[in-house]
Write an enzyme that holds these catalytic residues in place. Sequence first.
Site, PDB file in Angstrom:
ATOM      1  N   ASP A  92       0.777  -1.231   0.000  1.00  0.00           N
ATOM      2  CA  ASP A  92       0.000   0.000   0.000  1.00  0.00           C
ATOM      3  C   ASP A  92       0.811   1.285   0.000  1.00  0.00           C
ATOM      4  OD1 ASP A  92       1.026  -0.322   2.520  1.00  0.00           O
ATOM      5  OD2 ASP A  92      -0.831   0.155   3.584  1.00  0.00           O
ATOM      6  N   GLU A  93       2.097   1.208  -0.338  1.00  0.00           N
ATOM      7  CA  GLU A  93       2.871   2.437  -0.366  1.00  0.00           C
ATOM      8  C   GLU A  93       4.012   2.367  -1.366  1.00  0.00           C
ATOM      9  OE1 GLU A  93       5.039   3.398   3.203  1.00  0.00           O
ATOM     10  OE2 GLU A  93       5.118   1.285   3.816  1.00  0.00           O
TER      11      GLU A  93
END
Length: 343
Positions: A106-107
């Site tokens: 998620d990053e």
Amino acid sequence: MTAWVLHVDLDQFIAAVEVLRRPELRGRPVVVGGDGDPAKRGVVATASYEARKFGVHSGLPMRTAARRCPGAVFLPADRDAYEAASDRVMTALRQLGYVTEVLGWDEAFVAAETGDPEAVARRIQQHIKTATQLDCSVGIGENRIQAKLATNFAKPAGTFRLTGQTWFSVLGGQPTGALLGIGAKTEHKLAELGIGTVADLAAADIAAVAARFGPTIGPWLVQTARGLGSAEVTAEPWVPRSRSRETTFQQNIEDWAQVREEVLRLAGQVTRDVEAEQRPARRIVVKVRHAPFFTSTHGQTLSEPTGDGSVIGQAALAALDKFTDRRPVRLLGVRAEFEEAEP
């Protein structure tokens, strides 16, 4: 044109993926973890912003989450769904043409030379939203540390710029625990040196901090408090540094022979993960959570990197033998750390 580092962070990623699958849950407190049954043992993987208002956060026992937010919707974790959603996000991000370094599900970091980094951030947000229906926050900085910390001020679904010029006005009065890599133990040790804030740490004598934390960690702590760090962003594919398996037992295990059997079972699962990665493991780590909730780890470095299941299993048992506490066990985990690839 100025070189900027942007940190792109998906908002409440796992919960957001679940809401996309179940639109009727939008706006409701959602908690994801374990098999979705809060009456059983397990920990929260993530919580929606609505649930976080009740003090629910990742790592919290599911039963505690249910007490804090009895009206929450509890769902089981679905790793395959999150990996698929992550792939869609990162594919969309790369389509924009910026150098992109994926950090996990998620990053990611993005490098951009621009006179208007906020415009780039908004472009990233809009493109990801269009492609995946997921929101993200974007931190902007002159280096990776600044960009990643800026993201905390951008959430949810916003942008925030943090630079050397604004670093101390934003963070100087914050406790040292606000910095990346400083947990409660390190924060306590710093407090013993009379260092309580980011500004205190930035102004600290490096030799004194090094004497307490060592010649590598000490200077790094001071450098981080000054907002200094690498600005390098690489497009090299992200690969996991380890693979792990763990299980929470609904009834504590008191028989250590059974504990050993469970560790061997988990080591077998990890071996299959190592084989799938086609990279040898160099170190095996065992995690034990004793009742009621005390967690510790021990590791065993292998004589040579391997994917051999028998060697991994024996290393896991050797790591387990380093535990002297024989209190009842509520959770076990086995992690294989990979051999670093040649540069």
